[in-house]
Scaffold this motif. Structure first.
Motif, PDB file in Angstrom:
ATOM      1  N   UNK A 182       0.898  -1.255   0.039  1.00 62.10           N
ATOM      2  CA  UNK A 182       0.006   0.082  -0.051  1.00 62.10           C
ATOM      3  C   UNK A 182       0.949   1.309  -0.080  1.00 62.10           C
ATOM      4  N   UNK A 185      -4.242   1.568  -8.204  1.00 58.09           N
ATOM      5  CA  UNK A 185      -3.511   0.081  -7.280  1.00 58.09           C
ATOM      6  C   UNK A 185      -3.577   0.436  -6.017  1.00 58.09           C
ATOM      7  N   UNK A 186      -3.341   1.998  -5.629  1.00 55.49           N
ATOM      8  CA  UNK A 186      -3.419   2.193  -4.034  1.00 55.49           C
ATOM      9  C   UNK A 186      -4.538   1.914  -3.468  1.00 55.49           C
ATOM     10  N   UNK A 193      -9.713   6.951  -2.124  1.00 58.43           N
ATOM     11  CA  UNK A 193      -9.000   6.729  -3.292  1.00 58.43           C
ATOM     12  C   UNK A 193      -9.552   6.484  -4.492  1.00 58.43           C
ATOM     13  N   UNK A 213      -0.575   7.680 -15.832  1.00 58.76           N
ATOM     14  CA  UNK A 213       0.028   6.884 -14.891  1.00 58.76           C
ATOM     15  C   UNK A 213      -0.385   7.082 -13.440  1.00 58.76           C
ATOM     16  N   UNK A 214      -0.935   8.345 -13.032  1.00 58.46           N
ATOM     17  CA  UNK A 214      -1.488   8.541 -11.688  1.00 58.46           C
ATOM     18  C   UNK A 214      -2.764   7.983 -11.456  1.00 58.46           C
ATOM     19  N   UNK A 267       4.136  10.511  -9.289  1.00 58.85           N
ATOM     20  CA  UNK A 267       3.286  10.970 -10.657  1.00 58.85           C
ATOM     21  C   UNK A 267       3.145  12.577 -10.518  1.00 58.85           C
ATOM     22  N   UNK A 277       2.479   1.868  -3.312  1.00 54.48           N
ATOM     23  CA  UNK A 277       1.567   2.707  -4.360  1.00 54.48           C
ATOM     24  C   UNK A 277       1.503   4.197  -3.911  1.00 54.48           C
ATOM     25  N   UNK A 301      -4.737  -1.941  -3.063  1.00 52.39           N
ATOM     26  CA  UNK A 301      -3.991  -2.324  -1.982  1.00 52.39           C
ATOM     27  C   UNK A 301      -4.463  -1.940  -0.552  1.00 52.39           C
ATOM     28  N   UNK A 340      -1.959   4.494 -10.830  1.00 51.31           N
ATOM     29  CA  UNK A 340      -1.235   4.242  -9.211  1.00 51.31           C
ATOM     30  C   UNK A 340      -2.333   4.396  -8.400  1.00 51.31           C
ATOM     31  N   UNK A 341      -3.409   5.508  -8.456  1.00 48.25           N
ATOM     32  CA  UNK A 341      -4.350   5.585  -7.479  1.00 48.25           C
ATOM     33  C   UNK A 341      -5.046   4.355  -7.386  1.00 48.25           C
TER      34      UNK A 341
END
Lengths: 393, 519
Positions: A221, B336-337, B378, B329-330, A231, A224, B340, B333-334
């Protein structure tokens, strides 16, 4: 490299004046880290009241292993050894950055370099903290603090000539571990008469597994989170480039937004770093310590099995009326060993619980406070920026 | 209705018409008088400087047309193209009344302050300030929305239908509020039609969202998961933005095709959008990029403005592409966040269950709940990253492509003019040779050809000037729109971040006492 930082403790330790240990300095050389271990003590067995030595990671491991191998300490939770300092990932990134230098603007390069250097520093601080915690735990333990090897470690200001394990020794260790875990399973299968220990066994098994899970998930976590912050960093740079192309209204707008993102990204990065420190590290530590507690239970279980075997042997000997004395002494020894371990183990496990609760409390409170602080900071930045932007248009 | 765009206007009774024209320019074709409505439709197209009309370039007409063009561009952008074929006196009356109410009268009256800064030939020069002074009169009172995506049919023949609702007070529409159902190919068809008609004039035509075989197939096949729902929502939002841009554009709004699209119940199925739209659009972009490379060498324009602007457009497009990639990309990743965090929350809950100290156990469960809430935050954040920021950037990358196409059109017109000039030159040389060789019959033909080409040169030169004006105007309008768009969208995005942080604060504030309560 001297630096000032509050003592990072993942465990709540009562420190008293008789023996205080800390790592006052650390130096990172290419392949190794040199820790300056600083001791303050009123104990008579030391030559001075305050002194420092330089130690490397291998020497910490040596100390830890010497505790584990000492039969006298079988009834204690041996403080878990600190993990090896791992700068590989960070070094790799720095190298990649160096290779890619040509493909980015000077500002981008400097920025990324700063980022990576900060990351390197963070990892460095962490490894120092973990080594320090180990020493503090030993110093706080009523029995371990008196250990000879520990005193040598603290005082002997020459190289301890401890070399890292070579390949063969590492293989031996590996096999030992395999045997131990197989044995551990057998031992664990034996039901304990004592309720307290039976409960602890079940509890620790489950707890250890769950902490392991939580630890790896928290790592993912947080990673990420770091990626998202990276970014935002790049967005800020690109917006900056867009903003500097012209001096129109919209370009000024871009510049302001770019500035905002620069700042929020720093906060986001700090959030990730703090979560790492307060949550991930906490979980990692208790992963290791719960393993150490399991090891204690294993040793006790082993002693119990030995004791029961000795009993059986005694009965057999009495029945056959052969070697009775030998069997009796053997049984006595096992009994004593077992009882000694049981007694100290009970206390250790109770202490473990207290320590754990205290550490979690401390870290969770700090985590919540930091998260709040950062969220409020972010909020304020956003509010003021939105206010300015809206006012302009 | 649309067909009348090419019809010849009635002969205009001489110079006196200049006045009613200029007065009329102040008016707004859409502010309704019944008379107006009756006449407005056929006229809509006339603004598009039709080279077709060049058949009989009655000087008067072309002059009138261009002056109309100039005048109407000075005043409100609403007054497009209505006027070139006028039943004059009627209009004159109407126009006088209307122009009173029109805020643009101020603009019109300041017409006297023109300072020619362009080297245009036949037309009235306009000042740059004049163009840039156009107020934001995009207060058309016209709203379109695209909603309620519905799947019609089954299997591979299925398609999504979208409800297009319009709310307007513009008189050219039959009702004030109305809605129709359209499918994606209808939108593409509209773009094709508008493209064919307007791109030659240098208009910046908003490009439609892209076709997506993968996305649509998933929807057709009936995959009912969040990715198809996302896809449909993304498409719906993109179609809405596309339509909003179209109706925002003053000339395009006048186009009967647009009105038909918004109003007509059943639209004939747009054929050829299958292969054409993706490929055709791509072709245009490719041609534009080819031309761009030629452009830097060719146009020895006395006006460096176009060169500069084109360069700006190109570098901006580059930066926007970069930005878009990072925002993408952001978003990832978000997401993904998000995933997770959810997993971590569950893990924490489990740990809390194992913990035998009750207070700590409760605190850990609370932490798990906080992390769960974080996950929602998120997710919302990622959605707003995408729908507000990424889509904005994607739209503008496409739009900048259309702008480049515009510049290319101008370039082509210039080339045509230059070629005509060189052909004329050649014809003149032929004539000179014939004169010398003394062949009277061929000479006659040569002379005719020269006249013909002289006419063409004049025509093309006028076209070039006209397109230059249009392109410049369009570009300024685009820049303004872009500035507005970016500002409003980015502010919207920041506000969403703000709200997210506020909830962040709330959640952690609720957790803190729980953590402190551990004993």
């Amino acid at each position: 490299m001297l630096f000032d930082r509050p003592r990072a403790v993942n465990v709540d330790l009562q420190t008293d004046a008789t023996l205080q240990v800390d790592i006052s300095d650390a130096l990172s050389e290419r392949d190794k880290v040199k820790f300056t271990v600083h001791t303050k003590s009123t104990l008579p067995n030391f030559k001075q009241n305050e002194f420092s030595v330089v130690r490397q990671h291998e020497e910490f491991i040596w100390l830890h292993d010497s505790f584990v191998e000492n039969e006298e300490y079988a009834g204690y939770i041996i403080p878990p050894a600190p993990p090896r300092p791992d700068f590989d990932a960070s070094r790799e990134k720095l190298q990649k950055l160096g290779e890619g230098e040509g493909s980015m603007t000077k500002e981008e390069f400097t920025k990324m370099k700063q980022e990576l250097e900060a990351e390197y520093l963070a990892i460095f601080k962490k490894t120092v903290a973990m080594h320090e915690v180990f020493l503090c735990r030993v110093a706080a333990h009523p029995v371990l603090r008196k250990d000879m090897n520990f005193h040598v470690f603290l005082e002997y200001n020459q190289d301890l000539s401890v070399r890292g394990k070579n390949k063969r020794e590492k293989m031996e260790d590996f096999f030992k571990n395999v045997v131990k875990s197989a044995d551990g399973v057998l031992v664990a299968g034996v039901k304990d008469v004592d309720d307290f220990f039976e409960h602890e066994k079940t509890f620790l098994l489950e707890y250890h597994n769950r902490v392991k899970d939580a630890s790896s998930k928290s790592d993912r976590m947080i990673r990420s989170h770091k990626n998202a912050a990276d970014d935002i960093n790049r967005i800020a740079s690109t917006l900056y480039t867009l903003g500097t192309q012209d001096s129109t209204d919209v370009c000024k707008f871009f510049l302001k937004v770019s500035e905002l993102f620069e700042k929020t990204r720093k906060i986001e990065a700090r959030v990730a770093a703090d979560e790492d420190l307060k949550l991930a590290d906490l979980l990692k530590y208790y992963l290791r310590e719960s393993q150490a507690a399991k090891d204690l239970l294993y040793r006790r279980g082993r002693a119990l099995v030995d004791y029961e075997n000795a009993n059986k042997a005694l009965d057999k000997a009495r029945a056959k009326n052969k070697d009775v004395l030998q069997a009796e002494t053997s049984q006595q020894v096992c009994c004593q060993k077992f009882e000694k371990i049981s007694e100290s183990a009970k206390q250790e496990l109770i202490d473990f619980k207290t320590r754990r609760v205290a550490a979690f409390r401390k870290n969770l409170v700090e985590l919540a406070e930091l998260e709040l602080k950062h969220a409020k900071g972010n909020l304020q930045l956003l509010q003021s920026c939105v206010g300015v932007l809206k006012g302009d248009t | 209705m649309a067909a009348s765009s090419r019809r010849n206007p009635p002969p205009l009774p001489g110079a006196e018409n200049q006045d009613p024209l200029s007065e009329m320019a102040g008016e707004d074709s859409d502010e309704g008088e019944d008379i107006f409505v009756g006449n407005s439709n056929p006229v809509a197209e006339a603004f598009q400087p039709d080279t077709a009309n060049g058949e009989e370039p009655a000087d008067l007409f072309s002059e009138a047309e261009t002056s109309t063009a100039v005048n109407s561009s000075i005043t409100t952008s609403k007054s497009n193209g209505v006027h070139s074929d006028n039943e004059n006196d009627l209009f004159a009356e109407v126009s006088v009344e209307l122009s009173m109410e029109n805020p643009s009268t101020t603009a019109k009256s300041s017409g006297a302050e023109f300072t020619p800064s362009l080297t245009l030939s036949a037309t009235q020069p306009e000042s740059m300030e004049q163009l840039e002074e156009e107020k934001d009169e995009d207060s058309f009172d016209m709203e379109v929305a695209v909603t309620n995506p519905e799947k019609i049919g089954d299997g591979m023949n299925a398609y999504m239908a979208y409800k297009v609702s319009t709310r307007t007070t513009l008189p050219m529409f039959r009702n004030r509020t109305f809605s129709v159902w359209r499918r994606f190919s209808d939108f593409l068809g509209l773009y094709e039609k508008l493209s064919v008609k307007h791109s030659l004039n240098g208009c910046i035509i908003p490009p439609p969202p892209e076709k997506s075989v993968v996305g649509m197939t998933k929807v057709k096949v009936g995959k009912d998961d969040s990715s198809s729902a996302d896809f449909v929502e993304r498409r719906r939002a993109a179609l809405e933005r596309y339509l909003q841009r179209v109706v925002c554009h003053p000339s395009l709004l006048q186009d009967p095709d647009v009105r038909e699209f918004l109003e007509r119940d059943e639209l004939p199925r747009a054929v050829g959008t299958h292969t054409l739209s993706g490929a055709g659009f791509l072709k245009m972009i490719n041609r534009a990029s080819d031309a761009v490379s030629k452009m830097t060498i060719k146009i020895s324009d006395s006006d460096a403005w176009f060169d500069n602007k084109l360069q700006e457009v190109e570098s901006e497009e580059l930066q926007l592409r970069k930005l878009h990639a990072v925002v993408d990309s952001l978003v990832n990743h978000r997401k993904e966040l998000c995933g997770n965090t959810a997993v971590f929350a569950k893990s924490m809950a489990m740990l809390g269950n194992s913990e035998d100290n009750t207070a700590l156990s409760r605190a850990l469960s609370q932490l798990a709940e906080v992390e769960d809430k974080m996950e929602t935050l998120h997710q919302e954040q990622a959605a707003s990253d995408f729908f507000i920021l990424a889509e904005l950037l994607a739209d503008y990358i496409r739009l900048l492509g259309a702008v480049r196409g515009c510049f290319e059109q101008r370039m082509k017109t210039w080339q045509r003019w230059q070629e005509a000039q060189s052909t004329l030159q050649k014809k003149r040389e032929v004539e000179a040779k014939l004169l010398w060789a003394n062949k009277p019959d061929k000479l006659q033909q040569a002379k005719e050809e020269i006249t013909e080409w002289e006419g063409k040169v004049t025509q093309y030169e006028r076209d070039f000037d006209r397109i230059s004006v249009t392109v410049r105007k369009e570009f300024l309008r685009f820049e303004k729109q872009k500035s507005k768009d970016f500002k409003s969208q980015i502010v919207k995005y920041l506000e969403s971040l703000l709200q997210s942080q506020q909830r962040h604060v709330k959640f952690w504030e609720a957790f803190l006492p729980e953590a402190k309560a551990i004993a």
